[in-house]
Design a protein around this motif. Structure first.
Motif, PDB file in Angstrom:
ATOM      1  N   CYS A   1     -72.821 -49.006 -12.285  1.00 13.67           N
ATOM      2  CA  CYS A   1     -72.918 -48.042 -11.189  1.00 13.67           C
ATOM      3  C   CYS A   1     -72.048 -46.835 -11.506  1.00 13.67           C
ATOM      4  O   CYS A   1     -70.882 -46.974 -11.861  1.00 13.67           O
ATOM      5  CB  CYS A   1     -72.451 -48.754  -9.928  1.00 13.67           C
TER       6      CYS A   1
ATOM      7  N   HIS B   1     -70.898 -44.609  -9.587  1.00 14.87           N
ATOM      8  CA  HIS B   1     -69.895 -44.244  -8.583  1.00 14.87           C
ATOM      9  C   HIS B   1     -68.599 -45.017  -8.755  1.00 14.87           C
ATOM     10  O   HIS B   1     -67.534 -44.541  -8.396  1.00 14.87           O
ATOM     11  CB  HIS B   1     -70.442 -44.497  -7.175  1.00 14.87           C
ATOM     12  N   HIS B   2     -68.717 -46.247  -9.243  1.00 19.06           N
ATOM     13  CA  HIS B   2     -67.527 -47.108  -9.316  1.00 19.06           C
ATOM     14  C   HIS B   2     -67.286 -47.687 -10.708  1.00 19.06           C
ATOM     15  O   HIS B   2     -66.285 -48.355 -10.941  1.00 19.06           O
ATOM     16  CB  HIS B   2     -67.664 -48.280  -8.328  1.00 19.06           C
TER      17      HIS B   2
ATOM     18  N   VAL C   1     -77.424 -44.612 -11.097  1.00 11.61           N
ATOM     19  CA  VAL C   1     -77.853 -45.035  -9.772  1.00 11.61           C
ATOM     20  C   VAL C   1     -79.219 -45.683  -9.993  1.00 11.61           C
ATOM     21  O   VAL C   1     -79.988 -45.249 -10.862  1.00 11.61           O
ATOM     22  CB  VAL C   1     -77.943 -43.882  -8.743  1.00 11.61           C
ATOM     23  N   GLN C   2     -79.482 -46.696  -9.218  1.00  8.36           N
ATOM     24  CA  GLN C   2     -80.673 -47.504  -9.484  1.00  8.36           C
ATOM     25  C   GLN C   2     -81.960 -46.685  -9.372  1.00  8.36           C
ATOM     26  O   GLN C   2     -82.906 -46.897 -10.135  1.00  8.36           O
ATOM     27  CB  GLN C   2     -80.694 -48.687  -8.511  1.00  8.36           C
ATOM     28  N   GLU C   3     -81.983 -45.733  -8.450  1.00 10.12           N
ATOM     29  CA  GLU C   3     -83.192 -44.916  -8.271  1.00 10.12           C
ATOM     30  C   GLU C   3     -83.489 -44.117  -9.545  1.00 10.12           C
ATOM     31  O   GLU C   3     -84.634 -44.018  -9.984  1.00 10.12           O
ATOM     32  CB  GLU C   3     -83.010 -43.932  -7.097  1.00 10.12           C
TER      33      GLU C   3
ATOM     34  N   HIS D   1     -75.558 -54.968  -6.760  1.00  9.50           N
ATOM     35  CA  HIS D   1     -74.534 -53.987  -7.167  1.00  9.50           C
ATOM     36  C   HIS D   1     -73.163 -54.593  -6.909  1.00  9.50           C
ATOM     37  O   HIS D   1     -72.850 -54.938  -5.765  1.00  9.50           O
ATOM     38  CB  HIS D   1     -74.694 -52.703  -6.351  1.00  9.50           C
TER      39      HIS D   1
ATOM     40  N   CYS E   1     -70.466 -53.114  -6.849  1.00  8.55           N
ATOM     41  CA  CYS E   1     -69.641 -52.259  -5.975  1.00  8.55           C
ATOM     42  C   CYS E   1     -69.890 -52.599  -4.509  1.00  8.55           C
ATOM     43  O   CYS E   1     -69.094 -52.252  -3.645  1.00  8.55           O
ATOM     44  CB  CYS E   1     -69.917 -50.781  -6.244  1.00  8.55           C
ATOM     45  N   VAL E   2     -70.997 -53.279  -4.237  1.00  9.07           N
ATOM     46  CA  VAL E   2     -71.295 -53.743  -2.884  1.00  9.07           C
ATOM     47  C   VAL E   2     -70.821 -55.188  -2.710  1.00  9.07           C
ATOM     48  O   VAL E   2     -70.369 -55.597  -1.649  1.00  9.07           O
ATOM     49  CB  VAL E   2     -72.824 -53.646  -2.611  1.00  9.07           C
TER      50      VAL E   2
ATOM     51  N   ARG F   1     -66.362 -55.510  -3.933  1.00  8.42           N
ATOM     52  CA  ARG F   1     -65.385 -54.606  -3.322  1.00  8.42           C
ATOM     53  C   ARG F   1     -66.075 -53.956  -2.117  1.00  8.42           C
ATOM     54  O   ARG F   1     -67.195 -54.330  -1.795  1.00  8.42           O
ATOM     55  CB  ARG F   1     -64.920 -53.544  -4.317  1.00  8.42           C
ATOM     56  N   GLY F   2     -65.387 -52.973  -1.503  1.00  6.88           N
ATOM     57  CA  GLY F   2     -66.030 -52.238  -0.419  1.00  6.88           C
ATOM     58  C   GLY F   2     -66.525 -53.161   0.676  1.00  6.88           C
ATOM     59  O   GLY F   2     -65.770 -53.949   1.230  1.00  6.88           O
TER      60      GLY F   2
END
Ligand code: GTP
Ligand code: ZN
Length: 213
Positions: free
Chosen positions: A107, A109-110, A147-149, A176, A178-179, A182-183
């Motif tokens: 990912c 973002h992370h 990003v998956q998209e 993911h 990151c989901v 974490r978060g």
């Protein structure tokens, strides 16, 4: 030197605004590894860890090699897979679908893992592609910060470009980290993305056939 296939795919992604945001980078492989190693050493030390410990001492260099040579190796089109195609002498005009292609990505973002499966289908025109090459193309684009998209659409456009047909479909179902780790810490959810071209987009039956089973 990049292969003609790599150049064609890169140009198609840029044209469609689907290329990974990249900046011109003049560093060679060794320079990248060296620089990332030094920067990661600062990260590890800043976290308060002792880089003199024998288990941690090589961590910055390990991470640097892992980024450049493994998990982000798809940022370099010199690593684009060699593509073999054969003439469609058999006259195959029905869907060819490959299920359960392993997707291990990162990912953007992370910088943590995306772990899932892809399903890819196409309706051949005048040529068919070596089966393993589809898995290799998935892996090439997965080995980028993603990003998956975007990953889903990059695979679609790469195959459309190489096969010279619009009728390509890609679906990814992934967890993911990151989901999960974490978060929001939701380990049970998964994300599905679909990119459909040609008949898979315009024909409900084709779409259903691709997504079924
Ligand atoms: N659309 C999309 N979003 C993603 C993907 N991977 C991660 N994300 C999301 O990117 C978002 C980044 O949001 P931010 O609010 O900036 O980051 P954050 O504070 O770490 O967010 P939380 O994960 O909610 O803790 C998060 O919602 C992630 O779940 C992906 O492949 N596609
Ligand atoms: Zn993330």
């Amino acid at each position: 030197m990049l292969s003609p296939e790599a150049l064609a795919v890169q140009a198609a992604l840029i044209e469609r605004g689907l290329e990974t945001p990249l900046k011109e980078n003049v560093l060679d492989r060794d320079q990248k590894v060296e620089r990332i190693r030094d920067l990661m050493a600062q990260v590890v030390a800043t976290l308060g860890l002792d880089l003199n410990d024998d288990s941690l001492a090589d961590t910055p260099a390990r991470i640097a090699r892992m980024y450049v040579d493994e998990v982000f190796s798809g940022l370099d089109y010199r690593h684009f897979p060699k593509i073999s195609q054969i003439e469609n002498k058999m006259g195959v005009d029905d869907m060819i679908r490959i299920r359960d292609i392993e997707v291990l990505s990162t990912c953007e973002h992370h910088f943590v893992t995306i772990d899932g499966k892809a399903r890819v289908a196409y309706i051949p025109g005048d040529r068919v592609i070596g089966l393993s090459k589809i898995n290799r193309i998935v892996r090439f684009f997965a080995q980028r910060p993603q990003v998956q998209e975007r990953l889903t659409h990059q695979i679609l456009v790469a195959l459309q470009t190489l096969l010279g047909v619009e009728d390509v479909a890609v679906q990814i179902d992934a967890t993911h980290y990151c989901v999960k780790a974490r978060g929001v810490m939701d380990g049970g959810s998964a994300t599905e993305t679909v990119a459909l071209g040609g008949a898979f987009s315009s024909d409900q039956n084709r779409r259903r056939e691709f997504l079924a089973g």
